[in-house]
Design an enzyme around this catalytic site. Sequence first.
Site, PDB file in Angstrom:
ATOM      1  CG  HIS A 129      -0.153  -0.183   2.514  1.00  0.00           C
ATOM      2  ND1 HIS A 129       0.541   0.832   3.128  1.00  0.00           N
ATOM      3  CD2 HIS A 129       0.045  -1.285   3.289  1.00  0.00           C
ATOM      4  CE1 HIS A 129       1.119   0.387   4.223  1.00  0.00           C
ATOM      5  NE2 HIS A 129       0.844  -0.906   4.343  1.00  0.00           N
ATOM      6  CG  HIS A 141      -0.665   2.252   7.137  1.00  0.00           C
ATOM      7  ND1 HIS A 141      -1.518   1.623   6.252  1.00  0.00           N
ATOM      8  CD2 HIS A 141       0.054   1.255   7.722  1.00  0.00           C
ATOM      9  CE1 HIS A 141      -1.332   0.307   6.320  1.00  0.00           C
ATOM     10  NE2 HIS A 141      -0.377   0.058   7.190  1.00  0.00           N
ATOM     11  CD  GLU A 159       3.880  -0.912   5.849  1.00  0.00           C
ATOM     12  OE1 GLU A 159       3.544  -1.933   5.206  1.00  0.00           O
ATOM     13  OE2 GLU A 159       3.137  -0.355   6.681  1.00  0.00           O
TER      14      GLU A 159
END
Length: 295
Positions: A129, A141, A159
């Site tokens: 994401h 996020h 990430e």
Amino acid sequence: MTRPSLLVLALGLLTLAAPMSAQRPMKVYISVDLEGISGVNSDNQTSAAGAEYGRARKLMVDDANAAIRGAFDGGATDVVVNDSHGSQRNLLPEDIDPRVKLISHSFKRYGMMEGLDSSFHAIIFVGYHAKAGSPRGVFAHTGSGVLADLQINGVSVGEGGMNAVLARWYGVPVVMVTGDDVAVEEQRVTVPDVRGVVVKRAINSRAVELRPLVETRREIQQAAKESVASARKSPPEHLAQYTVRMTFRDPTIPEVATAFREVRLVTPTTVEFTRDAMPDAYRLIRVLYRFINTD
């Protein structure tokens, strides 16, 4: 016939007799998150407390299995799958392709990249994401959600970006990523030539245009096959140092984080530290965003 000629003939016959199915060992690492999975579009799908969590687990394993099939089609002889979302116990062993090894549970030194080392030949990110702060990106996020921004050597990453920097330390290429269109584009900041499979289009951080599941799984499998087949390892990239800057939403976490001697307070919400090795930096990043409890 001379003795040397007989020796050459014998060696040739042995070569012909060798199993035609023999192939060089090829290890593939697959990290699977949930928010970027085909069909996932609601908060009540992303945790065990959610009413549609069971559905999301099924969607997650179907995307993972498509990537696994593709990896084996592309020449993989050994595939390791790391469950990388939340509790990191979302993928059920009885549902995942029986040929793989599954890493499960969130209490890991390296989180989403637990088990990775230089013995692998390719890495695939499934269901990733967008990073924290992205104005458009489904469930945008970074980490546990407490971060507003994460920078490694001055580059803002999510990430996928953080994991790609660790992959470069070991010299293992990230060959493919799946997720929404924003996540795929963000991955190209750290891996410009990564193969992306866009399984949905982000309208904003919640609304999304979903592609047909049969299409995304077919595309994931084909992309994984081609990406693994063409994967080429690079020399490990060891920079002189890794400077990490973390900005938190809650100033309480930076205050606690300075208990680590090397962690410096930059602003009330931002800390910075430097490590000589990326694996060491990665472990501290994970401790700071996941294991400091402010409740």
